[in-house]
Design a protein around this motif. Structure first.
Motif, PDB file in Angstrom:
ATOM      1  N   ASP A  51      33.978  18.690   8.895  1.00 14.94           N
ATOM      2  CA  ASP A  51      33.029  17.573   8.882  1.00 14.94           C
ATOM      3  C   ASP A  51      31.632  18.040   9.318  1.00 14.94           C
ATOM      4  O   ASP A  51      31.020  17.467  10.217  1.00 14.94           O
ATOM      5  CB  ASP A  51      33.530  16.455   9.802  1.00 14.94           C
ATOM      6  N   LEU A  52      31.148  19.103   8.677  1.00 11.79           N
ATOM      7  CA  LEU A  52      29.844  19.659   9.042  1.00 11.79           C
ATOM      8  C   LEU A  52      29.318  20.518   7.899  1.00 11.79           C
ATOM      9  O   LEU A  52      29.932  21.534   7.551  1.00 11.79           O
ATOM     10  CB  LEU A  52      29.974  20.503  10.319  1.00 11.79           C
ATOM     11  N   PHE A  53      28.211  20.094   7.294  1.00 14.56           N
ATOM     12  CA  PHE A  53      27.549  20.850   6.230  1.00 14.56           C
ATOM     13  C   PHE A  53      28.446  21.079   5.019  1.00 14.56           C
ATOM     14  O   PHE A  53      28.219  22.027   4.264  1.00 14.56           O
ATOM     15  CB  PHE A  53      27.041  22.200   6.747  1.00 14.56           C
ATOM     16  N   GLN A  54      29.435  20.241   4.826  1.00 10.63           N
ATOM     17  CA  GLN A  54      30.326  20.398   3.673  1.00 10.63           C
ATOM     18  C   GLN A  54      30.490  19.032   3.002  1.00 10.63           C
ATOM     19  O   GLN A  54      31.561  18.439   2.972  1.00 10.63           O
ATOM     20  CB  GLN A  54      31.673  20.995   4.110  1.00 10.63           C
ATOM     21  N   GLU A  55      29.360  18.543   2.465  1.00 11.99           N
ATOM     22  CA  GLU A  55      29.318  17.198   1.905  1.00 11.99           C
ATOM     23  C   GLU A  55      30.202  17.055   0.670  1.00 11.99           C
ATOM     24  O   GLU A  55      30.299  17.971  -0.156  1.00 11.99           O
ATOM     25  CB  GLU A  55      27.876  16.824   1.537  1.00 11.99           C
ATOM     26  N   TYR A  56      30.806  15.881   0.571  1.00 12.46           N
ATOM     27  CA  TYR A  56      31.626  15.510  -0.576  1.00 12.46           C
ATOM     28  C   TYR A  56      31.124  14.146  -1.014  1.00 12.46           C
ATOM     29  O   TYR A  56      31.168  13.182  -0.238  1.00 12.46           O
ATOM     30  CB  TYR A  56      33.095  15.464  -0.181  1.00 12.46           C
ATOM     31  N   SER A  57      30.641  14.036  -2.226  1.00 11.83           N
ATOM     32  CA  SER A  57      29.993  12.819  -2.693  1.00 11.83           C
ATOM     33  C   SER A  57      30.884  11.592  -2.532  1.00 11.83           C
ATOM     34  O   SER A  57      32.053  11.602  -2.941  1.00 11.83           O
ATOM     35  CB  SER A  57      29.600  12.980  -4.166  1.00 11.83           C
TER      36      SER A  57
END
Length: 502
Positions: A80-86
Motif C-alpha cells: 500500500d505504497l507507491f503501487q497504485e491500482y486504478s
C-alpha cells in the motif's frame, strides 16, 4: 482445487506450472489464497485492503488468453505504497489518505508489469506511514504481526507483504526498498529479499525515481527463482525514467542455473554507526561464512573505508526532506490537517522543511564519495557480507519513539525550532542511533545504488529468523542471484515454513 496445505508447498513458478498444465485453474488458486488469507490475516493484519472483486474481474478479462506469462494465475498482493491500482483506495499507510479515501485513476508502471507477468492481484498490504520506518505499526491500520511469533513485528516498510508471504497467503508479494524496506522484513520473516540496482525497475508514471534512485521496487519471495523470474519480467526503464540502466546480458532465471565462480567475499559484523549487534546476528554470519567456505568461496574480514555515522546522517537529513515534500503533497491533495499524520512523520517533515538547499545538495554530493569508496572496495572483493539486521525481529511496540523524544519532538513542532535542533551534533546522533540501531547495515546499498539481498539461512533457538545481507557492485544482480541459488541448494529453507502455526 488445491488445499491450503498443498498450495503452500509451491512457489509462484510452481503454481504457474500447475495452471499451464491445467492441473488447477487460476480461479481455484485465487479461492485458495483468499481462504488462507481469511484464516490467518485476523492474527497478522498483513492485508489491509482486500481486492477480491477486482481479482475476479482480472481473471474474467484474461479468459481465452494464452497462459504464456511466467506467473500465470498466481495470487499476488500489492504494497500500500507507491503501487497504485486504478479504482482501488490507497493510503500510503497514512490516516490522511485513508480518511480522504484516495482512489487513483491510473496503474503504476510496476503494477502493469506485474500484471503482464500473469499474477492475480487480490489485496494491498500493511506498511508504516509513507514507508519511513523499519517496522510496520501505522496508526492508520495497526500493527502487522510476524508469523514466526505474533508478539514480534514483521519489519518494514514492506512488513505486510513479508508477513503474508511467510504465512503462506501468497508465494510472493510486492515490496519496495528505500533504506532496507525489502531486506529488513525479509530478515525478520525468513524470506528471500533482493533490492535491485538503481533504475533497474520503473517508478512511473507518478515519479521518475524516488529519493534520487535510492528507493527501488521489487518483490519478497520464498524462493530465489521467483525473485529472478519476476525481475526478468519487470526490469528496464519506463518513459518517466531519468536514465536507462544497461540491460543484463542474459536472463536472471538463466543466471541462477549456473553456480557462481569462486568468489572473494568481505565480511563485517560491526555496526557502521557504533550500535550494538546481537549475538544472533553474529551467529547468523558465522553460520553463513561456514557455508560459503564449504562451497569453496574465500571469505575475508574487511569493510569499506566509509564513515558510517556520516553516511547515516546524510541519509537521515535527506530522508526528512523527502518526508517534508510527501507530507506537503498529501496535505494539499487530501485537504487535511497536520494532525492527520503521525507525530514522528510530522517531526521528520518539520526537520526536512527547514533543510537548506545548500545543505541538501551537500549531503547528495557525499553520496558520490560513498559510491567511489565502495567501488574501490569492490576492486578487491566480489561481494560484501553483513547481517541484514542487527537482531531478530523486535517485539511489537519495542521500537516506539521514547517518551523523552516524543516530548522533545512536540516541543520542536510547537516552537518551530526544528532546524536548529536537528543539526545539533547531539540530536542528529541520537536520531540516527535510535532509529537505525535495529537496521544499521542496509542504507549503504540504497545510497550507492548497488544491488543487495537478504538470504534466510539462520533461525535462533526461539525460532526467529535473521537474514544474511550480501552487497554487490552496481548491475551485478546476476551474481547475487546465482550465489543465492547455490545457498538455497546447500541449505534449503523452504521446509522451515512448515513450522509456522497459525
Amino acid at each position: 482445487m488445491l488445499t491450503s496445505k498443498e498450495y503452500m508447498q509451491y512457489d509462484g513458478l510452481g503454481l504457474a506450472n500447475l495452471v499451464k498444465s491445467k492441473q488447477v485453474r487460476p480461479d481455484e488458486l485465487l479461492q485458495t489464497a483468499i481462504q488462507r488469507c481469511e484464516q490467518v490475516n485476523p492474527k497478522l493484519n498483513a492485508v489491509i485492503i482486500p481486492m477480491y472483486e477486482q481479482a475476479q474481474r482480472q481473471l474474467k478479462a484474461r479468459t481465452g488468453e494464452a497462459l504464456d506469462q511466467p506467473f500465470a494465475g498466481v495470487p499476488f498482493l500489492l504494497k500500500d505504497l507507491f503501487q497504485e491500482y486504478s479504482g482501488v483506495p490507497t493510503s500510503y499507510g497514512s490516516n490522511a489518505l485513508k480518511k480522504k479515501n484516495y482512489i487513483p485513476d491510473f496503474n503504476a508502471e510496476i503494477v502493469e508489469r506485474w500484471m503482464n507477468a500473469g499474477v492475480t492481484i487480490f489485496g494491498r498490504t500493511n506498511t508504516p506511514e509513507f514507508g519511513i520506518k523499519g517496522i510496520t505499526e501505522p496508526d492508520a491500520w495497526g500493527t502487522c504481526h510476524n508469523p514466526w511469533h505474533l508478539k514480534h513485528n514483521s519489519g518494514g516498510s514492506s512488513g505486510g507483504s513479508a508477513s503474508a508471504v511467510a504465512a503462506g497467503i501468497v508465494p510472493l508479494a510486492a515490496a519496495g526498498d528505500g533504506g532496507g524496506s525489502i531486506r529488513i522484513p525479509a530478515s525478520y520473516c525468513g524470506l528471500f529479499g533482493l533490492k535491485p540496482s538503481r533504475g533497474r525497475t520503473p517508478w512511473g508514471p507518478g515519479f521518475s525515481e524516488a529519493m534520487h534512485g535510492a528507493a527501488i521496487q521489487h518483490v519478497l519471495t520464498r524462493s530465489v527463482r521467483d525473485s529472478a523470474a519476476m525481475l526478468d519480467a519487470t526490469q528496464g526503464a519506463d518513459l518517466s525514467a531519468l536514465f536507462d540502466i544497461q540491460a543484463p546480458t542474459g536472463t536472471y532465471i538463466e543466471a541462477i542455473k549456473q553456480p557462481p565462480k569462486r568468489l572473494k567475499i568481505a565480511v563485517n559484523t560491526q555496526s557502521p554507526i557504533g550500535t550494538k549487534v546481537s549475538k544472533d546476528a553474529t551467529n547468523a554470519i558465522a553460520h553463513t561464512v561456514k557455508l560459503l567456505t564449504n562451497m569453496g568461496h574465500e571469505v575475508v574480514e574487511d569493510a569499506p573505508a566509509i564513515d558510517g555515522m556520516a553516511l547515516a546522517s546524510d541519509f537521515i537529513v535527506m530522508w526528512f526532506a523527502q518526508c517534508a515534500v510527501m507530507v506537503d503533497e498529501i496535505k494539499r491533495m487530501a485537504q487535511g490537517s497536520s494532525h492527520d499524520f503521525e507525530l514522528d512523520t510530522r517531526a521528520a517533515a518539520a526537520f526536512g522543511a527547514k533543510t537548506k538547499a545548500t545543505e541538501y545538495l551537500r549531503c547528495l554530493n557525499h553520496w558520490g564519495d560513498y559510491t567511489r569508496k565502495l567501488n574501490e572496495f569492490f576492486k578487491k572483493y566480489d561481494l560484501y557480507l553483513t547481517p541484514a539486521t542487527a537482531s531478530v525481529a523486535p517485539k511489537n511496540g519495542e521500537v516506539a519513539t521514547p517518551k523523552w523524544q516524543q516530548v522533545l519532538l512536540k516541543g520542536v513542532l510547537k516552537t518551530g525550532q526544528a532546524h536548529q535542533l536537528v543539526r545539533g551534533s547531539f540530536l542528529i546522533e541520537q536520531i540516527v542511533q535510535s532509529n537505525l540501531r535495529w537496521v544499521p547495515f542496509t542504507q549503504l546499498a540504497n545510497i550507492t545504488g548497488v544491488p543487495a539481498m537478504s538470504v534466510p539461512l539462520y533461525w535462533n533457538k526461539q525460532g526467529l529468523p535473521l537474514g544474511s545481507q550480501f552487497v554487490a557492485p552496481f548491475g551485478h544482480e546476476h551474481v547475487l542471484l546465482s550465489l543465492a541459488a547455490q545457498l538455497e541448494q546447500a541449505q534449503p529453507w523452504h521446509s522451515k515454513y512448515n513450522l509456522i502455526k497459525l
